[in-house]
Design a protein around this motif. Sequence first.
Motif, PDB file in Angstrom:
ATOM      1  N   LEU A 129       0.865  -1.170   0.000  1.00  0.00           N
ATOM      2  CA  LEU A 129       0.000   0.000   0.000  1.00  0.00           C
ATOM      3  C   LEU A 129       0.904   1.222   0.000  1.00  0.00           C
ATOM      4  CD1 LEU A 129      -2.164  -1.269   3.012  1.00  0.00           C
ATOM      5  CD2 LEU A 129      -2.540  -1.792   0.586  1.00  0.00           C
ATOM      6  N   ILE A 130       0.961   1.935  -1.116  1.00  0.00           N
ATOM      7  CA  ILE A 130       1.979   2.977  -1.275  1.00  0.00           C
ATOM      8  C   ILE A 130       1.371   4.344  -1.517  1.00  0.00           C
ATOM      9  CG2 ILE A 130       2.235   2.364  -3.728  1.00  0.00           C
ATOM     10  CD1 ILE A 130       5.171   3.226  -3.549  1.00  0.00           C
ATOM     11  N   GLY A 131       1.879   5.335  -0.799  1.00  0.00           N
ATOM     12  CA  GLY A 131       1.491   6.728  -0.989  1.00  0.00           C
ATOM     13  C   GLY A 131       2.729   7.598  -1.008  1.00  0.00           C
ATOM     14  N   GLY A 132       2.593   8.787  -1.576  1.00  0.00           N
ATOM     15  CA  GLY A 132       3.750   9.662  -1.655  1.00  0.00           C
ATOM     16  C   GLY A 132       4.280  10.074  -0.291  1.00  0.00           C
ATOM     17  N   VAL A 133       3.375  10.423   0.629  1.00  0.00           N
ATOM     18  CA  VAL A 133       3.779  10.877   1.958  1.00  0.00           C
ATOM     19  C   VAL A 133       3.652   9.767   2.987  1.00  0.00           C
ATOM     20  CG1 VAL A 133       3.281  12.516   3.827  1.00  0.00           C
ATOM     21  CG2 VAL A 133       3.258  13.284   1.443  1.00  0.00           C
ATOM     22  N   VAL A 134       2.480   9.101   3.022  1.00  0.00           N
ATOM     23  CA  VAL A 134       2.242   8.023   3.988  1.00  0.00           C
ATOM     24  C   VAL A 134       1.541   6.869   3.278  1.00  0.00           C
ATOM     25  CG1 VAL A 134       0.133   9.182   4.802  1.00  0.00           C
ATOM     26  CG2 VAL A 134       1.168   7.391   6.187  1.00  0.00           C
ATOM     27  N   GLY A 135       1.968   5.654   3.584  1.00  0.00           N
ATOM     28  CA  GLY A 135       1.399   4.495   2.900  1.00  0.00           C
ATOM     29  C   GLY A 135       0.022   4.127   3.412  1.00  0.00           C
ATOM     30  N   GLN A 136      -0.091   3.844   4.701  1.00  0.00           N
ATOM     31  CA  GLN A 136      -1.364   3.418   5.276  1.00  0.00           C
ATOM     32  C   GLN A 136      -1.691   4.257   6.512  1.00  0.00           C
ATOM     33  OE1 GLN A 136      -1.426  -0.181   7.583  1.00  0.00           O
ATOM     34  NE2 GLN A 136      -3.499  -0.723   6.992  1.00  0.00           N
ATOM     35  N   VAL A 137      -2.914   4.759   6.556  1.00  0.00           N
ATOM     36  CA  VAL A 137      -3.450   5.405   7.762  1.00  0.00           C
ATOM     37  C   VAL A 137      -4.483   4.459   8.339  1.00  0.00           C
ATOM     38  CG1 VAL A 137      -4.734   7.367   8.676  1.00  0.00           C
ATOM     39  CG2 VAL A 137      -3.032   7.721   6.887  1.00  0.00           C
ATOM     40  N   TYR A 138      -4.267   4.045   9.577  1.00  0.00           N
ATOM     41  CA  TYR A 138      -5.137   3.052  10.198  1.00  0.00           C
ATOM     42  C   TYR A 138      -5.721   3.622  11.481  1.00  0.00           C
ATOM     43  CZ  TYR A 138      -6.639  -1.437  12.214  1.00  0.00           C
ATOM     44  OH  TYR A 138      -7.362  -2.459  12.761  1.00  0.00           O
ATOM     45  N   VAL A 139      -7.040   3.621  11.564  1.00  0.00           N
ATOM     46  CA  VAL A 139      -7.724   4.075  12.775  1.00  0.00           C
ATOM     47  C   VAL A 139      -8.397   2.884  13.422  1.00  0.00           C
ATOM     48  CG1 VAL A 139      -9.533   5.536  13.712  1.00  0.00           C
ATOM     49  CG2 VAL A 139      -8.020   6.417  11.943  1.00  0.00           C
ATOM     50  N   ASN A 140      -8.028   2.609  14.641  1.00  0.00           N
ATOM     51  CA  ASN A 140      -8.528   1.457  15.372  1.00  0.00           C
ATOM     52  C   ASN A 140      -9.151   1.919  16.685  1.00  0.00           C
ATOM     53  OD1 ASN A 140      -9.042  -1.094  16.244  1.00  0.00           O
ATOM     54  ND2 ASN A 140      -6.917  -1.667  16.611  1.00  0.00           N
ATOM     55  N   THR A 141     -10.186   1.220  17.109  1.00  0.00           N
ATOM     56  CA  THR A 141     -10.797   1.537  18.391  1.00  0.00           C
ATOM     57  C   THR A 141      -9.975   0.878  19.495  1.00  0.00           C
ATOM     58  OG1 THR A 141     -12.265  -0.338  18.025  1.00  0.00           O
ATOM     59  CG2 THR A 141     -13.144   1.839  17.544  1.00  0.00           C
ATOM     60  N   LEU A 142      -8.792   1.406  19.685  1.00  0.00           N
ATOM     61  CA  LEU A 142      -7.899   0.887  20.715  1.00  0.00           C
ATOM     62  C   LEU A 142      -8.477   1.246  22.086  1.00  0.00           C
ATOM     63  CD1 LEU A 142      -5.099  -0.530  20.876  1.00  0.00           C
ATOM     64  CD2 LEU A 142      -4.122   1.732  21.187  1.00  0.00           C
ATOM     65  N   SER A 143      -8.653   0.249  22.932  1.00  0.00           N
ATOM     66  CA  SER A 143      -9.218   0.446  24.278  1.00  0.00           C
ATOM     67  C   SER A 143     -10.589   1.112  24.230  1.00  0.00           C
ATOM     68  CB  SER A 143      -8.258   1.272  25.137  1.00  0.00           C
ATOM     69  OG  SER A 143      -6.996   0.663  25.179  1.00  0.00           O
ATOM     70  N   GLY A 144     -11.345   0.850  23.183  1.00  0.00           N
ATOM     71  CA  GLY A 144     -12.727   1.313  23.122  1.00  0.00           C
ATOM     72  C   GLY A 144     -12.925   2.695  22.545  1.00  0.00           C
ATOM     73  N   THR A 145     -11.860   3.502  22.409  1.00  0.00           N
ATOM     74  CA  THR A 145     -11.997   4.831  21.833  1.00  0.00           C
ATOM     75  C   THR A 145     -11.030   4.975  20.669  1.00  0.00           C
ATOM     76  OG1 THR A 145     -10.356   5.729  23.358  1.00  0.00           O
ATOM     77  CG2 THR A 145     -12.661   5.879  24.028  1.00  0.00           C
ATOM     78  N   ALA A 146     -11.425   5.788  19.703  1.00  0.00           N
ATOM     79  CA  ALA A 146     -10.575   6.004  18.536  1.00  0.00           C
ATOM     80  C   ALA A 146     -10.037   7.421  18.559  1.00  0.00           C
ATOM     81  CB  ALA A 146     -11.365   5.760  17.250  1.00  0.00           C
ATOM     82  N   LYS A 147      -8.735   7.567  18.446  1.00  0.00           N
ATOM     83  CA  LYS A 147      -8.131   8.886  18.336  1.00  0.00           C
ATOM     84  C   LYS A 147      -8.195   9.359  16.891  1.00  0.00           C
ATOM     85  CE  LYS A 147      -4.504  10.370  20.172  1.00  0.00           C
ATOM     86  NZ  LYS A 147      -3.052  10.582  20.454  1.00  0.00           N
ATOM     87  N   GLU A 148      -8.264  10.666  16.700  1.00  0.00           N
ATOM     88  CA  GLU A 148      -8.272  11.215  15.346  1.00  0.00           C
ATOM     89  C   GLU A 148      -6.934  10.986  14.653  1.00  0.00           C
ATOM     90  OE1 GLU A 148     -11.409  14.960  15.435  1.00  0.00           O
ATOM     91  OE2 GLU A 148      -9.260  15.356  15.433  1.00  0.00           O
ATOM     92  N   ALA A 149      -7.021  10.582  13.393  1.00  0.00           N
ATOM     93  CA  ALA A 149      -5.848  10.511  12.531  1.00  0.00           C
ATOM     94  C   ALA A 149      -5.928  11.678  11.561  1.00  0.00           C
ATOM     95  CB  ALA A 149      -5.817   9.191  11.774  1.00  0.00           C
ATOM     96  N   LYS A 150      -4.868  12.471  11.490  1.00  0.00           N
ATOM     97  CA  LYS A 150      -4.895  13.658  10.642  1.00  0.00           C
ATOM     98  C   LYS A 150      -3.729  13.653   9.660  1.00  0.00           C
ATOM     99  CE  LYS A 150      -6.888  16.857  14.045  1.00  0.00           C
ATOM    100  NZ  LYS A 150      -6.599  18.072  14.840  1.00  0.00           N
ATOM    101  N   VAL A 151      -4.053  13.964   8.406  1.00  0.00           N
ATOM    102  CA  VAL A 151      -3.030  14.266   7.409  1.00  0.00           C
ATOM    103  C   VAL A 151      -3.399  15.628   6.855  1.00  0.00           C
ATOM    104  CG1 VAL A 151      -1.892  13.566   5.269  1.00  0.00           C
ATOM    105  CG2 VAL A 151      -2.688  11.833   6.893  1.00  0.00           C
ATOM    106  N   GLU A 152      -2.562  16.609   7.112  1.00  0.00           N
ATOM    107  CA  GLU A 152      -2.952  17.999   6.866  1.00  0.00           C
ATOM    108  C   GLU A 152      -1.804  18.765   6.214  1.00  0.00           C
ATOM    109  OE1 GLU A 152      -5.622  21.171   9.433  1.00  0.00           O
ATOM    110  OE2 GLU A 152      -4.502  19.619  10.474  1.00  0.00           O
ATOM    111  N   ALA A 153      -2.151  19.569   5.194  1.00  0.00           N
ATOM    112  CA  ALA A 153      -1.175  20.431   4.520  1.00  0.00           C
ATOM    113  C   ALA A 153       0.032  19.640   4.018  1.00  0.00           C
ATOM    114  CB  ALA A 153      -0.736  21.579   5.440  1.00  0.00           C
ATOM    115  N   CYS A 154      -0.248  18.454   3.461  1.00  0.00           N
ATOM    116  CA  CYS A 154       0.811  17.626   2.882  1.00  0.00           C
ATOM    117  C   CYS A 154       0.640  17.579   1.365  1.00  0.00           C
ATOM    118  CB  CYS A 154       0.761  16.208   3.445  1.00  0.00           C
ATOM    119  SG  CYS A 154       1.222  16.089   5.193  1.00  0.00           S
ATOM    120  N   TRP A 155       1.743  17.391   0.663  1.00  0.00           N
ATOM    121  CA  TRP A 155       1.642  17.330  -0.796  1.00  0.00           C
ATOM    122  C   TRP A 155       2.684  16.396  -1.382  1.00  0.00           C
ATOM    123  CZ3 TRP A 155       5.884  19.257  -3.516  1.00  0.00           C
ATOM    124  CH2 TRP A 155       6.734  20.120  -2.806  1.00  0.00           C
ATOM    125  N   ASN A 156       2.364  15.932  -2.578  1.00  0.00           N
ATOM    126  CA  ASN A 156       3.242  15.022  -3.308  1.00  0.00           C
ATOM    127  C   ASN A 156       3.396  15.493  -4.737  1.00  0.00           C
ATOM    128  OD1 ASN A 156       4.655  12.479  -3.998  1.00  0.00           O
ATOM    129  ND2 ASN A 156       2.828  12.164  -5.255  1.00  0.00           N
TER     130      ASN A 156
END
Length: 232
Positions: A161-188
Amino acid sequence: GTASTIEESLIGNGKNEANAYQISTLKQLEYVRNQINNANTAFTGKYYKLMSDIEINGEWTPIGINIDKGTKLFKGTFDGLNHTISGSYTINNSLTNEGAGLFGTISNATFKNLNNKANITVTSTLTKGTLGIGAIVGRALYGSTIENCSNTGTITTNYGLIGGVVGQVYVNTLSGTAKEAKVEACWNAGIVNNEWNADATISAGGVIGYIQISAENVIDKVIIRGCYSKAN
């Protein structure tokens, strides 16, 4: 120099932004990588600043590996201070559920102000399982933030799984809550090339290769804004 002299020359203790570990050379970056990948708790969840441009050539082992129950992931804050990684390097021998890039697998981490113009080639013997490939970060787990990062290098893999800046963004309900995953002001503006052609889950994207969530109710925890790709 030896590891001890590198350790002694590493300014800062990483405990907060004002006292961030200051990385000025490739040797220092490799030293920090080795401490994180060996689960040295003095380098876990700490603050880092990149003080100069760095060139990487030859073979590279990513910073942060997803083995041993998460003790070797990169966790912390890395500020590139708008410096650039250049050169041409290869990443080999990636394992299932790994990440390949300057940083491999990160968790609860923040990345900002880092640019890549190095050409990166990832060679894997995997034919199934997850391998995330990105110039800055391979896999971003459990609510990480990547902001103001860019890629102008050519990123090539034979699998995953390939991306210019980040390959995989994974959000999981770790310990019952999910933290926000942010990719902001990035470019390729680099070429993103996935050469895998057999029957398996693969992807390629400009900024992000693949977004994965553990449950439908956490999709709103993935935030991507102010990003663009103009790759060939």
